[in-house]
Design a protein around this motif. Structure first.
Motif, PDB file in Angstrom:
ATOM      1  N   THR A   1      71.339  20.774  -2.769  1.00 39.28           N
ATOM      2  CA  THR A   1      70.377  19.674  -2.833  1.00 39.28           C
ATOM      3  C   THR A   1      70.247  19.153  -4.261  1.00 39.28           C
ATOM      4  O   THR A   1      70.218  17.929  -4.493  1.00 39.28           O
ATOM      5  CB  THR A   1      69.002  20.153  -2.326  1.00 39.28           C
ATOM      6  OG1 THR A   1      69.149  20.700  -1.018  1.00 39.28           O
ATOM      7  CG2 THR A   1      68.011  19.009  -2.269  1.00 39.28           C
ATOM      8  N   THR A   2      70.180  20.056  -5.208  1.00 41.63           N
ATOM      9  CA  THR A   2      70.053  19.653  -6.611  1.00 41.63           C
ATOM     10  C   THR A   2      71.282  18.886  -7.077  1.00 41.63           C
ATOM     11  O   THR A   2      71.166  17.857  -7.775  1.00 41.63           O
ATOM     12  CB  THR A   2      69.844  20.894  -7.495  1.00 41.63           C
ATOM     13  OG1 THR A   2      68.701  21.620  -7.031  1.00 41.63           O
ATOM     14  CG2 THR A   2      69.642  20.511  -8.939  1.00 41.63           C
TER      15      THR A   2
ATOM     16  N   ARG B   1      71.287  15.380  -5.726  1.00 43.39           N
ATOM     17  CA  ARG B   1      70.298  14.517  -6.385  1.00 43.39           C
ATOM     18  C   ARG B   1      70.726  14.121  -7.790  1.00 43.39           C
ATOM     19  O   ARG B   1      70.555  12.963  -8.202  1.00 43.39           O
ATOM     20  CB  ARG B   1      68.948  15.223  -6.448  1.00 43.39           C
ATOM     21  CG  ARG B   1      68.268  15.391  -5.108  1.00 43.39           C
ATOM     22  CD  ARG B   1      66.976  16.165  -5.245  1.00 43.39           C
ATOM     23  NE  ARG B   1      66.063  15.519  -6.196  1.00 43.39           N
ATOM     24  CZ  ARG B   1      64.927  16.062  -6.626  1.00 43.39           C
ATOM     25  NH1 ARG B   1      64.572  17.261  -6.190  1.00 43.39           N
ATOM     26  NH2 ARG B   1      64.149  15.417  -7.474  1.00 43.39           N
ATOM     27  N   THR B   2      71.278  15.076  -8.546  1.00 43.31           N
ATOM     28  CA  THR B   2      71.583  14.811  -9.953  1.00 43.31           C
ATOM     29  C   THR B   2      72.956  14.162 -10.156  1.00 43.31           C
ATOM     30  O   THR B   2      73.094  13.222 -10.943  1.00 43.31           O
ATOM     31  CB  THR B   2      71.514  16.115 -10.748  1.00 43.31           C
ATOM     32  OG1 THR B   2      72.417  17.076 -10.174  1.00 43.31           O
ATOM     33  CG2 THR B   2      70.103  16.678 -10.727  1.00 43.31           C
TER      34      THR B   2
ATOM     35  N   ARG C   1      73.245  11.093  -7.249  1.00 43.71           N
ATOM     36  CA  ARG C   1      72.104  10.173  -7.306  1.00 43.71           C
ATOM     37  C   ARG C   1      71.506   9.899  -5.930  1.00 43.71           C
ATOM     38  O   ARG C   1      71.029   8.787  -5.660  1.00 43.71           O
ATOM     39  CB  ARG C   1      72.513   8.852  -7.975  1.00 43.71           C
ATOM     40  CG  ARG C   1      73.126   9.010  -9.359  1.00 43.71           C
ATOM     41  CD  ARG C   1      72.105   9.524 -10.349  1.00 43.71           C
ATOM     42  NE  ARG C   1      72.672   9.664 -11.691  1.00 43.71           N
ATOM     43  CZ  ARG C   1      72.004  10.133 -12.744  1.00 43.71           C
ATOM     44  NH1 ARG C   1      70.745  10.535 -12.575  1.00 43.71           N
ATOM     45  NH2 ARG C   1      72.580  10.221 -13.926  1.00 43.71           N
ATOM     46  N   PHE C   2      71.552  10.884  -5.057  1.00 46.53           N
ATOM     47  CA  PHE C   2      70.957  10.721  -3.732  1.00 46.53           C
ATOM     48  C   PHE C   2      69.434  10.818  -3.840  1.00 46.53           C
ATOM     49  O   PHE C   2      68.914  11.568  -4.661  1.00 46.53           O
ATOM     50  CB  PHE C   2      71.451  11.807  -2.774  1.00 46.53           C
ATOM     51  CG  PHE C   2      72.853  11.598  -2.273  1.00 46.53           C
ATOM     52  CD1 PHE C   2      73.575  10.460  -2.603  1.00 46.53           C
ATOM     53  CD2 PHE C   2      73.457  12.547  -1.458  1.00 46.53           C
ATOM     54  CE1 PHE C   2      74.859  10.272  -2.134  1.00 46.53           C
ATOM     55  CE2 PHE C   2      74.739  12.370  -0.986  1.00 46.53           C
ATOM     56  CZ  PHE C   2      75.447  11.225  -1.336  1.00 46.53           C
ATOM     57  N   PRO C   3      68.716  10.088  -3.005  1.00 42.02           N
ATOM     58  CA  PRO C   3      67.276  10.366  -2.896  1.00 42.02           C
ATOM     59  C   PRO C   3      67.069  11.754  -2.292  1.00 42.02           C
ATOM     60  O   PRO C   3      67.973  12.318  -1.665  1.00 42.02           O
ATOM     61  CB  PRO C   3      66.765   9.258  -1.977  1.00 42.02           C
ATOM     62  CG  PRO C   3      67.971   8.780  -1.239  1.00 42.02           C
ATOM     63  CD  PRO C   3      69.129   8.957  -2.167  1.00 42.02           C
ATOM     64  N   HIS C   4      65.853  12.279  -2.461  1.00 36.67           N
ATOM     65  CA  HIS C   4      65.615  13.669  -2.067  1.00 36.67           C
ATOM     66  C   HIS C   4      65.871  13.887  -0.576  1.00 36.67           C
ATOM     67  O   HIS C   4      66.476  14.897  -0.194  1.00 36.67           O
ATOM     68  CB  HIS C   4      64.182  14.074  -2.425  1.00 36.67           C
ATOM     69  CG  HIS C   4      63.886  15.511  -2.137  1.00 36.67           C
ATOM     70  ND1 HIS C   4      64.509  16.553  -2.793  1.00 36.67           N
ATOM     71  CD2 HIS C   4      63.036  16.085  -1.235  1.00 36.67           C
ATOM     72  CE1 HIS C   4      64.058  17.703  -2.322  1.00 36.67           C
ATOM     73  NE2 HIS C   4      63.162  17.457  -1.386  1.00 36.67           N
ATOM     74  N   TRP C   5      65.437  12.951   0.269  1.00 33.40           N
ATOM     75  CA  TRP C   5      65.610  13.142   1.719  1.00 33.40           C
ATOM     76  C   TRP C   5      67.082  13.166   2.088  1.00 33.40           C
ATOM     77  O   TRP C   5      67.500  13.945   2.960  1.00 33.40           O
ATOM     78  CB  TRP C   5      64.876  12.051   2.496  1.00 33.40           C
ATOM     79  CG  TRP C   5      65.462  10.673   2.337  1.00 33.40           C
ATOM     80  CD1 TRP C   5      65.126   9.726   1.420  1.00 33.40           C
ATOM     81  CD2 TRP C   5      66.524  10.102   3.121  1.00 33.40           C
ATOM     82  NE1 TRP C   5      65.878   8.600   1.567  1.00 33.40           N
ATOM     83  CE2 TRP C   5      66.757   8.797   2.624  1.00 33.40           C
ATOM     84  CE3 TRP C   5      67.285  10.552   4.201  1.00 33.40           C
ATOM     85  CZ2 TRP C   5      67.717   7.954   3.147  1.00 33.40           C
ATOM     86  CZ3 TRP C   5      68.251   9.708   4.728  1.00 33.40           C
ATOM     87  CH2 TRP C   5      68.456   8.415   4.210  1.00 33.40           C
ATOM     88  N   LEU C   6      67.900  12.331   1.417  1.00 33.04           N
ATOM     89  CA  LEU C   6      69.333  12.312   1.722  1.00 33.04           C
ATOM     90  C   LEU C   6      70.016  13.568   1.186  1.00 33.04           C
ATOM     91  O   LEU C   6      70.947  14.094   1.821  1.00 33.04           O
ATOM     92  CB  LEU C   6      69.964  11.055   1.130  1.00 33.04           C
ATOM     93  CG  LEU C   6      71.449  10.831   1.461  1.00 33.04           C
ATOM     94  CD1 LEU C   6      71.675  10.785   2.967  1.00 33.04           C
ATOM     95  CD2 LEU C   6      71.945   9.537   0.804  1.00 33.04           C
ATOM     96  N   ALA C   7      69.556  14.063   0.045  1.00 35.51           N
ATOM     97  CA  ALA C   7      70.118  15.299  -0.495  1.00 35.51           C
ATOM     98  C   ALA C   7      69.823  16.471   0.437  1.00 35.51           C
ATOM     99  O   ALA C   7      70.692  17.331   0.678  1.00 35.51           O
ATOM    100  CB  ALA C   7      69.555  15.557  -1.884  1.00 35.51           C
TER     101      ALA C   7
END
Length: 374
Positions: free
Chosen positions: A64-65, A68-69, A72-78
């Motif tokens: 997930t991290t 996101r990093t 550049r996914f939003p949190h829900w997509l990650a």
């Protein structure tokens, strides 16, 4: 004077409130722990699902991290990406086990079972020559029925059906993991808001990161352990070599005990189908694999970050296996780490965390007896 010696209860000084001492608090905590453990044992299946969801979330959070990093996914997509990756791994394991069950059934319908029974008969006659009293044992009277192909095939096919029935539990684990991953940032923010000391918060974060690292490195080490075990059994002609590789991969998650259990079936089959020479080679091969990976590669990457004595690890495997079954044996080390962390942050029970530590031997501090002797 006599009246002064017998003061009225109304005029006597108020009694000081009595607070429980450390011994009483320890007994209360121990009683509460016993009640909690018995409750966990009764609700073992529910607790196992909760723990599996929590630890799967811990080991999957780096995905997930990274999403996101780096992506550049939003949190829900990650989080959704992490769930898809985990689901793919679980489905791959499911199809692998089904393929393995089908391969076992096909092999047993060949001449392997007949050879197995013939070898068993030879060993039976040798044992009866040494101990004639074993002839009264039902297994020694009817080895063909005990080792018949149809009975073993039925058992394997039953396991395949049970694998399908576990999909509901896997679904619950994935749902719990999804919610935990989704609220991981909220958990971290709430942790920072707690009135505890900064060191205590850092210890919690460090423990969770240590569990992540432990589970990741343990997974990689278990994979190579299974791969080497598969190659060893294939080279030595041990039947069901792929099965023993998978078994070594899975049981390597259980510290110390798992590696010993994984080596027993191939050694017995080598004894039944070959001879003592192959038994020695297979046994030494498993010993070399476990020594190289368990005592060489794993400590190189993991180090002594948890600081738990080896005896405590073995006892925790046995204890949590009794409480939660196989799930408890697999997660014994992470559970012990969290318990040790809780004890370290307890005013009355921190001495228990010190007793569980393995750093005392390296301190080289003089014992009280040495002070007296000097």
């Amino acid at each position: 004077m006599q009246q002064d010696d017998h003061q009225s209860p109304l005029t006597s000084a108020p009694a000081r409130p009595r607070f429980p001492g450390e011994g009483t608090r320890f007994l209360v905590a121990a009683a509460a722990a016993v009640v909690l453990i018995l409750g966990m044992r009764v609700m073992g299946q529910v607790v196992s699902i909760l723990l599996m969801g929590a630890f799967l979330a811990i080991i999957s959070y780096p995905i997930t991290t990274a999403a996101r990093t780096k992506l550049r996914f939003p949190h829900w997509l990650a989080v959704a990406t992490t769930v898809v990756v985990d689901l793919g791994v679980i489905l791959a394991i499911y199809f692998l086990l089904n393929f393995l069950a089908a391969d076992i059934v096909t092999t047993l319908r060949g001449d392997v079972t007949q050879k197995f029974v013939e070898r068993f008969e030879q060993m039976r006659e040798a044992l009866l020559g040494i101990a004639p009293g074993l002839s009264d044992t039902p297994q020694f009277r009817t080895p063909s029925n005990m080792l018949g192909a149809e009975r073993v095939i039925g058992f394997v096919q039953g396991l395949s059906v049970n694998l399908a029935s576990t999909l509901s539990a896997v679904t619950l684990v994935l749902v719990l993991m999804t919610f935990m991953l989704g609220e991981a940032p909220l958990f971290y923010r709430n942790l920072q808001r707690l009135p505890n000391s900064k060191k205590g918060k850092e210890n919690v974060v460090r423990a969770l990161q240590g569990i992540q690292r432990y589970l990741l490195i343990k997974s990689i080490a278990s994979f190579f352990t299974g791969l080497l075990a598969w190659g060893l059994c294939s080279a030595m002609g041990v039947p069901f070599a792929f099965l023993w590789g998978v078994l070594a991969w899975v049981l390597n998650y259980i510290p110390t005990i798992g590696s010993i259990v994984a080596a027993v079936p191939p050694i017995l089959l080598a004894l039944l189908f070959s001879g003592w020479g192959d038994v020695v080679i297979v046994g030494l091969g498993y010993l070399g694999i476990n020594m190289a990976i368990g005592n060489g590669i794993e400590p190189l990457f993991l180090g002594k970050q948890f600081g738990i004595a080896t005896t405590v690890v073995v006892l925790s495997v046995i204890f949590w296996g009794w409480v939660l079954g196989p799930c408890g044996m697999f997660l014994a080390v992470p559970i012990s780490v969290l318990i040790k962390l809780a004890l370290e942050n307890s005013r009355d029970l921190s001495w228990l965390a010190t007793m569980l530590d393995d750093k005392g031997a390296a301190d080289n501090k003089p014992t009280p007896s040495s002070h007296h002797s000097s």
